[in-house]
Design a protein around this motif. Structure first.
Motif, mmCIF file in Angstrom:
data_model
loop_
_atom_site.group_PDB
_atom_site.id
_atom_site.type_symbol
_atom_site.label_atom_id
_atom_site.label_comp_id
_atom_site.label_asym_id
_atom_site.label_seq_id
_atom_site.Cartn_x
_atom_site.Cartn_y
_atom_site.Cartn_z
ATOM 1 N N VAL A 249 -24.883 -6.012 47.978
ATOM 2 C CA VAL A 249 -25.466 -7.027 47.100
ATOM 3 C C VAL A 249 -24.619 -8.284 47.191
ATOM 4 C CG1 VAL A 249 -26.066 -7.588 44.724
ATOM 5 C CG2 VAL A 249 -26.351 -5.253 45.570
ATOM 6 N N ALA A 250 -25.258 -9.406 47.443
ATOM 7 C CA ALA A 250 -24.530 -10.669 47.605
ATOM 8 C C ALA A 250 -23.741 -11.007 46.346
ATOM 9 C CB ALA A 250 -25.511 -11.794 47.927
ATOM 10 N N GLY A 251 -22.456 -11.308 46.526
ATOM 11 C CA GLY A 251 -21.625 -11.728 45.411
ATOM 12 C C GLY A 251 -21.227 -10.628 44.457
ATOM 13 N N TYR A 252 -21.457 -9.366 44.825
ATOM 14 C CA TYR A 252 -21.141 -8.263 43.902
ATOM 15 C C TYR A 252 -19.709 -7.795 44.114
ATOM 16 C CZ TYR A 252 -21.030 -3.602 41.865
ATOM 17 O OH TYR A 252 -20.678 -2.493 41.141
ATOM 18 N N ASP A 253 -18.956 -7.759 43.041
ATOM 19 C CA ASP A 253 -17.589 -7.255 43.071
ATOM 20 C C ASP A 253 -17.494 -6.094 42.095
ATOM 21 O OD1 ASP A 253 -14.936 -6.692 43.096
ATOM 22 O OD2 ASP A 253 -14.252 -8.652 42.401
ATOM 23 N N PRO A 254 -17.334 -4.853 42.586
ATOM 24 C CA PRO A 254 -17.322 -3.694 41.680
ATOM 25 C C PRO A 254 -16.181 -3.719 40.691
ATOM 26 C CG PRO A 254 -16.620 -3.075 43.894
ATOM 27 C CD PRO A 254 -17.143 -4.471 43.991
#
Length: 366
Positions: A249-254
């Motif tokens: 997912v673009a820009g997703y940081d867990p």
């Protein structure tokens, strides 16, 4: 009349518990505990369950109370039905209606280990029926039957919602994945020998009574009761494919915490896509179709105060001319009947005119 009510009550008991011997019904001999004994054993926990719900919603406690009864009796016995009715101020018919609706409430004595084999479409194609047949031969019982030692109850099961692990079977609703006739037979042999096999996903097995107590809302004190089951390969297949092909997912940081109103964080501003230029100087107006079908349906069924609906309270629908009076309906009906062409039997089409209708209404009133 009294005899018929007695027969109905007897049939209700049969519906709740299936087949029982008379000694069990009277609560004597080796049968289940009598209702009074259940009160002595379970009243304290029953009061704790009822206290979880608002005073005017105590009936909601019926489901966990039935599990509590099952944790003591091994099934929902007639004494258990009476116990629940006493605690909640219900009659036995109301309790029995709930107990017979849900398949997790057993209506006859059930073994320590409820073995369920999925024989629905996907598992059946993969060999579920062969697994069930092997267990039937090994245990000497059929569907919803219990072995002579009272340890294992076998049942066909509809879809167990684990198609990607088929064929599957459960023991007291814990999963054993991708079984075959040999592994299934080895599993039940271990159960009969006193072992507790490790499910494919989840903690160590517990008996039906132990499981029912947990479903009633009481923690299992065993240290091995709680465990983090590992996700199986079919569950992780999509994630592995995404990692393999670099899909994310673009820009997703867990590691970024989720912001919410409780932490005081302001939600991120909504991003909107600019509308395409039309070359017109008229103001843009959203069409009704701009809303999703679900929203349009909801607004139609639940109009707000600005929506003019004929049957909405306090809403007046404009009409042309004076409102119709009671006599206008009869006049319109008579005119319609007179305008109908005679049918083949020389009678007016329809219901025969207003006279016939009045006769029918009079006869119905008599």
């Amino acid at each position: 009349m009294t005899e018929s009510f007695g027969n109905a009550a007897s049939r209700l008991d049969d519906l709740v518990v299936g087949s029982e011997v008379p000694a069990q019904r009277n609560g004597t001999g080796g049968g289940p505990t009598r209702s009074a004994d259940l009160h002595a054993k379970l009243d304290e926990r029953a009061a704790e369950i009822v206290a979880r719900y608002p005073a005017d919603r105590s009936r909601s406690a019926l489901l966990p109370l039935l599990h509590l009864v099952q944790s003591e009796e091994g099934y929902v016995s007639p004494a258990g039905v009476e116990f629940c009715a006493d605690v909640l101020g219900l009659n036995k018919a109301q309790v029995g209606a709930v107990a017979t609706f849900y398949t997790m409430y057993k209506r006859r004595p059930t073994g320590d280990w409820l073995v369920s084999v999925c024989t629905n479409t996907m598992c059946n194609v993969l060999g579920g029926q062969q697994v069930y047949d092997a267990l039937t031969e090994q245990l000497g019982v059929g569907h919803d039957e219990t072995t002579a030692d009272g340890r294992i109850t076998l049942e066909h099961a509809e879809c167990l919602a684990a198609c990607d692990y088929g064929p599957v079977m459960t023991v007291n609703y814990d999963f054993f994945d991708q079984v075959d006739p040999d592994t299934a037979v080895a599993l039940v042999n271990e159960l009969r020998a006193g072992g507790r096999p490790q499910p494919s996903r989840g903690g160590r097995l517990c008996t039906l009574k132990e499981m029912s107590l947990q479903l009633a809302g009481f923690a299992d004190p065993r240290a091995e009761a709680v465990a983090d089951g590992l996700a199986g390969d079919p569950t992780l297949a999509g994630l592995k494919l995404a990692q393999q092909h670099g899909i994310s997912v673009a820009g997703y940081d867990p590691n970024t915490p989720i912001k919410g109103s409780q932490t005081g964080d302001k939600p991120a501003p909504a991003t909107t896509r600019p509308a395409a230029a039309t070359g017109s100087t008229a103001p843009d107006v959203k069409s009704p179709d701009d809303k999703s079908p679900q929203i349009r349906t909801a607004e139609t069924r639940n109009p707000d105060a600005k929506t003019a609906v004929p049957d909405a309270p306090g809403t007046k629908t404009p009409v042309d001319g004076a409102p119709a009076g009671p006599g206008d309906a009869k006049a319109a009906e008579a005119a319609g009947a007179a305008a109908n062409q005679p049918a083949s039997d020389a009678k007016p089409a329809g219901d025969g005119g207003t006279d016939a209708q009045q006769r029918s209404l009079k006869e119905a009133g008599e």
